[in-house]
Design an enzyme around this catalytic site. Structure first.
Site, PDB file in Angstrom:
ATOM      1  N   TYR A 171       0.869  -1.165   0.030  1.00  0.00           N
ATOM      2  CA  TYR A 171      -0.247  -0.021   0.050  1.00  0.00           C
ATOM      3  C   TYR A 171       0.680   1.304  -0.095  1.00  0.00           C
ATOM      4  CZ  TYR A 171      -3.798   3.380   0.830  1.00  0.00           C
ATOM      5  OH  TYR A 171      -4.176   4.653   0.386  1.00  0.00           O
ATOM      6  N   GLN A 210     -10.562   0.522   0.704  1.00  0.00           N
ATOM      7  CA  GLN A 210     -11.033  -0.273  -0.333  1.00  0.00           C
ATOM      8  C   GLN A 210      -9.829  -1.045  -1.052  1.00  0.00           C
ATOM      9  OE1 GLN A 210     -11.328   2.829   0.462  1.00  0.00           O
ATOM     10  NE2 GLN A 210     -11.351   4.141  -1.723  1.00  0.00           N
ATOM     11  N   ASN A 229      -3.415   6.192   6.186  1.00  0.00           N
ATOM     12  CA  ASN A 229      -4.056   6.853   7.245  1.00  0.00           C
ATOM     13  C   ASN A 229      -4.954   5.807   8.110  1.00  0.00           C
ATOM     14  OD1 ASN A 229      -6.404   6.309   5.737  1.00  0.00           O
ATOM     15  ND2 ASN A 229      -6.255   8.215   4.785  1.00  0.00           N
ATOM     16  N   SER A 282       2.581   9.575  11.478  1.00  0.00           N
ATOM     17  CA  SER A 282       4.050   9.525  11.762  1.00  0.00           C
ATOM     18  C   SER A 282       4.405  10.027  13.100  1.00  0.00           C
ATOM     19  CB  SER A 282       4.869   9.982  10.654  1.00  0.00           C
ATOM     20  OG  SER A 282       4.743   9.449   9.421  1.00  0.00           O
ATOM     21  N   GLN A 300       7.971  16.213  10.827  1.00  0.00           N
ATOM     22  CA  GLN A 300       7.107  15.203  11.300  1.00  0.00           C
ATOM     23  C   GLN A 300       5.879  15.768  11.284  1.00  0.00           C
ATOM     24  OE1 GLN A 300       7.486  11.579  11.173  1.00  0.00           O
ATOM     25  NE2 GLN A 300       9.400  12.588  11.448  1.00  0.00           N
ATOM     26  N   HIS A 316       3.213  15.630   8.168  1.00  0.00           N
ATOM     27  CA  HIS A 316       2.780  14.265   7.381  1.00  0.00           C
ATOM     28  C   HIS A 316       1.253  14.091   7.597  1.00  0.00           C
ATOM     29  CE1 HIS A 316       5.709  11.669   6.087  1.00  0.00           C
ATOM     30  NE2 HIS A 316       6.481  11.826   7.162  1.00  0.00           N
ATOM     31  N   GLU A 362       7.890   5.875  16.687  1.00  0.00           N
ATOM     32  CA  GLU A 362       8.485   5.201  15.484  1.00  0.00           C
ATOM     33  C   GLU A 362       9.727   5.637  15.245  1.00  0.00           C
ATOM     34  OE1 GLU A 362       6.248   7.417  12.488  1.00  0.00           O
ATOM     35  OE2 GLU A 362       6.892   5.781  10.690  1.00  0.00           O
ATOM     36  N   HIS A 363       9.926   6.966  15.207  1.00  0.00           N
ATOM     37  CA  HIS A 363      11.126   7.532  15.031  1.00  0.00           C
ATOM     38  C   HIS A 363      11.849   7.923  16.145  1.00  0.00           C
ATOM     39  CE1 HIS A 363       9.138   8.345  11.325  1.00  0.00           C
ATOM     40  NE2 HIS A 363      10.155   7.725  10.584  1.00  0.00           N
ATOM     41  N   ASP A 396      13.966   8.875   5.464  1.00  0.00           N
ATOM     42  CA  ASP A 396      12.501   8.706   4.813  1.00  0.00           C
ATOM     43  C   ASP A 396      12.924   8.164   3.533  1.00  0.00           C
ATOM     44  OD1 ASP A 396      11.048   9.073   7.052  1.00  0.00           O
ATOM     45  OD2 ASP A 396      10.964  11.275   6.698  1.00  0.00           O
ATOM     46  N   GLU A 431       1.558 -38.382  27.511  1.00  0.00           N
ATOM     47  CA  GLU A 431       0.450 -37.112  27.169  1.00  0.00           C
ATOM     48  C   GLU A 431      -0.757 -38.098  26.806  1.00  0.00           C
ATOM     49  OE1 GLU A 431       1.980 -34.812  24.237  1.00  0.00           O
ATOM     50  OE2 GLU A 431       3.174 -33.553  25.611  1.00  0.00           O
ATOM     51  N   HIS A 462       1.573 -42.496  18.848  1.00  0.00           N
ATOM     52  CA  HIS A 462       2.921 -41.661  18.833  1.00  0.00           C
ATOM     53  C   HIS A 462       3.753 -42.591  19.013  1.00  0.00           C
ATOM     54  CE1 HIS A 462       0.286 -38.244  18.276  1.00  0.00           C
ATOM     55  NE2 HIS A 462       1.600 -37.352  18.016  1.00  0.00           N
TER      56      HIS A 462
HETATM   57  P1  NAD Z   1      -3.519   7.669   2.421  1.00  0.00           P
HETATM   58  O1  NAD Z   1      -3.268   7.021   1.171  1.00  0.00           O
HETATM   59  O2  NAD Z   1      -3.375   6.649   3.479  1.00  0.00           O
HETATM   60  O3  NAD Z   1      -5.257   7.766   2.364  1.00  0.00           O
HETATM   61  C1  NAD Z   1      -6.108   8.361   1.307  1.00  0.00           C
HETATM   62  C2  NAD Z   1      -7.389   7.385   1.266  1.00  0.00           C
HETATM   63  O4  NAD Z   1      -7.994   7.540   2.417  1.00  0.00           O
HETATM   64  C3  NAD Z   1      -8.086   8.013   0.136  1.00  0.00           C
HETATM   65  O5  NAD Z   1      -7.795   7.401  -1.084  1.00  0.00           O
HETATM   66  C4  NAD Z   1      -9.468   7.539   0.719  1.00  0.00           C
HETATM   67  O6  NAD Z   1      -9.915   6.449  -0.126  1.00  0.00           O
HETATM   68  C5  NAD Z   1      -9.393   7.292   2.160  1.00  0.00           C
HETATM   69  N1  NAD Z   1     -10.096   8.126   2.777  1.00  0.00           N
HETATM   70  C6  NAD Z   1      -9.982   9.504   3.165  1.00  0.00           C
HETATM   71  N2  NAD Z   1     -11.102  10.155   3.447  1.00  0.00           N
HETATM   72  C7  NAD Z   1     -11.950   9.232   3.986  1.00  0.00           C
HETATM   73  C8  NAD Z   1     -13.212   8.849   4.560  1.00  0.00           C
HETATM   74  N3  NAD Z   1     -13.875   9.919   5.187  1.00  0.00           N
HETATM   75  N4  NAD Z   1     -13.828   7.829   4.595  1.00  0.00           N
HETATM   76  C9  NAD Z   1     -13.196   6.607   4.022  1.00  0.00           C
HETATM   77  N5  NAD Z   1     -12.086   6.719   3.525  1.00  0.00           N
HETATM   78  C10 NAD Z   1     -11.429   7.833   3.376  1.00  0.00           C
HETATM   79  O7  NAD Z   1      -2.934   8.852   2.442  1.00  0.00           O
HETATM   80  P2  NAD Z   1      -2.919  10.056   3.761  1.00  0.00           P
HETATM   81  O8  NAD Z   1      -4.226  10.388   4.003  1.00  0.00           O
HETATM   82  O9  NAD Z   1      -2.003  11.000   2.959  1.00  0.00           O
HETATM   83  O10 NAD Z   1      -2.283   9.406   4.727  1.00  0.00           O
HETATM   84  C11 NAD Z   1      -1.085   8.948   4.714  1.00  0.00           C
HETATM   85  C12 NAD Z   1      -0.285   8.345   5.922  1.00  0.00           C
HETATM   86  O11 NAD Z   1       0.726   7.747   6.124  1.00  0.00           O
HETATM   87  C13 NAD Z   1      -0.163   9.490   7.098  1.00  0.00           C
HETATM   88  O12 NAD Z   1      -0.778   9.631   8.264  1.00  0.00           O
HETATM   89  C14 NAD Z   1       1.348   9.661   7.098  1.00  0.00           C
HETATM   90  O13 NAD Z   1       1.831  10.089   8.351  1.00  0.00           O
HETATM   91  C15 NAD Z   1       1.544   7.988   7.243  1.00  0.00           C
HETATM   92  N6  NAD Z   1       2.718   7.421   6.909  1.00  0.00           N
HETATM   93  C16 NAD Z   1       3.534   6.621   7.694  1.00  0.00           C
HETATM   94  C17 NAD Z   1       4.469   5.850   7.684  1.00  0.00           C
HETATM   95  C18 NAD Z   1       5.013   4.795   8.493  1.00  0.00           C
HETATM   96  O14 NAD Z   1       5.966   4.098   8.374  1.00  0.00           O
HETATM   97  N7  NAD Z   1       4.242   4.843   9.680  1.00  0.00           N
HETATM   98  C19 NAD Z   1       5.217   6.123   6.295  1.00  0.00           C
HETATM   99  C20 NAD Z   1       4.623   7.184   5.491  1.00  0.00           C
HETATM  100  C21 NAD Z   1       3.340   7.606   5.838  1.00  0.00           C
END
Ligand code: NAD
Length: 428
Positions: free
Chosen positions: A126, A188, A211, A234, A256, A259, A323-324, A359, A413, A418
């Site tokens: 993903y 999805q 997210n 993050s 940070q 993000h 995390e970091h 990163d 047992e 066995h």
């Molecule tokens: P994302 O791709 O995770 O999410 C976008 C998707 O969320 C959309 O395509 C949609 O389908 C869905 N969405 C949005 N609103 C919605 C709703 N109301 N209901 C249902 N689905 C919904 O992208 P993002 O939002 O930019 O988030 C990326 C995250 O990844 C950030 O939180 C970032 O900090 C994190 N991140 C974490 C790491 C890690 O290793 N922990 C590394 C990179 C990024």
């Protein structure tokens, strides 16, 4: 932003800092409905969600080879060179993590024991794409999978409103060797990779950050596919003393914070002087930040904490499990601090090891457990794409060495067949 001594944190402030990520349950019913709809209606449901959440009108989900080539042709050659430089460092670091393919020991004569490690067959990566584009995440997920030898690596990433994927993300897919790319994001996409649809194949394992919708969905599909770990908004925790530079420290906090509104940044320091200087710098630097709105929201979850001494900084960090983790202290104490770290996803040491280095390009992986899950999970690495089985070759002489032990334990047992399976081999 909370700013106070650790000992003066109220119960609710401490809970707020330590229990971040608990917002996941807020999206539970929305995600459950998406998972069910995709399981029932497959591609049709996914295409409808692309329109609803990403504002993209799509007729098909898979990115074509022509789209990939056009995307690469549209990119600046320097940008491509930098992407390849990052990829090479990531490839080398992850290749260094590969275990021995097969090994044997023969401690008891006639009993040869071994272990063979093999790659998973099909993995789904993903790659987030909502608030920012993450070509770097393609390199951090698909590349280690290919280094491990996974035969089929698919990537899912949200489409942009015009129905395309960021060209650098597609270039990264090509460099990493991803086999298929699909324009779908959020819960999805996770459902598609877990259950399989007409266009998206079901996979053995899903990796990658996202997210709250993505993270919650990953936690819910584990009957269908293994996952890496929850990798949500993050976080950084910085342990610093007067050796740290306030400008750099504040910049690391803002890096940070940009993000996600749910991101958390914490400075823990025994120096009141550093704390004050960093707070001033945060205010100054956030004035001109491009992602000011996200930063302001994220800083509300964040804190500058003053400790009695370095030991209190370390104890708080281990309790938080970031995390970091950045350690910007007098070089004399760096190792003393490092040796006591129990919970951290990835550790960055010194004033010139900011999180963005890892990163993008130093070579370590940026997909790391968040919300305190570092207590039981390791960050993404080559081993996540491998599995192993054990092997034994036993001669009659070897079996006779353990014969009495097996018969005795099996009969105790109540597993008499066995015991018979052993005895039969020694009957004339
Ligand atoms: P994302 O791709 O995770 O999410 C976008 C998707 O969320 C959309 O395509 C949609 O389908 C869905 N969405 C949005 N609103 C919605 C709703 N109301 N209901 C249902 N689905 C919904 O992208 P993002 O939002 O930019 O988030 C990326 C995250 O990844 C950030 O939180 C970032 O900090 C994190 N991140 C974490 C790491 C890690 O290793 N922990 C590394 C990179 C990024």
């Amino acid at each position: 932003m909370i700013c106070k001594k650790i000992t003066e944190l109220s119960g609710s402030e401490s809970d707020q800092l330590l229990s971040r990520g608990k917002g996941l349950t807020d999206v539970g019913s929305a995600v459950d409905a998406i998972l069910e709809n995709v399981q029932k209606n497959g591609d049709q449901a996914i295409l409808a969600y692309a329109k609803q959440f990403d504002k993209a009108e799509l007729s098909t989900l898979e990115v074509t080879p022509d789209e990939v080539e056009e995307a690469i042709a549209s990119l600046d050659s320097n940008l491509l060179k930098h992407l390849r430089q990052a990829a090479e460092n990531i490839r080398r670091f992850h290749a260094a993590q590969l275990p021995k393919e097969i090994w044997y020991i023969e401690d008891t004569p006639g009993i040869v024991l071994g272990q063979k490690t093999i790659p998973l067959e099909r993995v789904g990566c993903y790659v987030p794409g909502g608030r920012a584009s993450y070509p770097s995440t393609v390199l951090m997920t698909a590349l280690p999978a290919k280094v491990a030898g996974v035969s089929e690596v698919i990537v899912c990433t949200p489409p942009r409103a015009d129905g395309t994927v960021h060209p650098l993300t597609l270039a990264a897919c090509k460099i990493a060797g991803a086999d298929k790319v699909f324009k779908t994001g959020g819960a999805q996409a996770i459902a598609g990779m877990a259950y399989g649809t007409k266009s998206i194949p079901s996979v053995d394992k899903i990796v990658g950050p996202g997210n709250v919708f993505v993270t919650y969905a990953k936690m819910k599909i584990r009957d269908y596919a293994e996952i890496d770990f929850p990798a949500g908004p993050s976080e950084v925790l910085i342990i610093a003393d007067d050796f740290a530079n306030p400008k750099m420290t504040a910049a690391d906090i803002l890096a940070q914070a940009e993000h996600d509104p749910n991101s958390v940044s914490i400075l823990v320091t025994p120096s009141e002087k550093l704390a004050k200087a960093v707070l001033e710098e945060i205010e100054k630097q956030s004035e001109t930040a491009q992602r000011k709105e996200i930063i302001e929201a994220s800083l509300k979850n964040s804190a500058v904490l003053i400790a009695e001494n370095m030991q209190e900084c370390i104890d708080f960090s281990n309790k938080f499990g970031p995390e970091h983790l950045q350690i910007m202290t007098d070089p004399e104490v760096e190792d003393t601090v490092l040796n006591q770290i129990q919970n951290a996803g990835s550790v960055f040491i010194g004033n010139y090891a900011p999180v963005p280095a890892g990163d993008y390009a130093s070579g370590t992986n940026h997909v790391l457990p968040t919300s305190g899950y570092v207590r039981m999970y390791s960050g993404l690495n080559t081993a996540h794409f491998l599995k192993s089985f054990t092997i034994q070759r036993i001669s009659k002489e070897g079996l006779s060495e353990i014969k009495d032990a097996v018969i005795d334990l099996a009969e105790t047992e109540g597993l008499f067949e066995h015991a018979e399976a052993i005895r039969k081999r020694f009957e004339e």
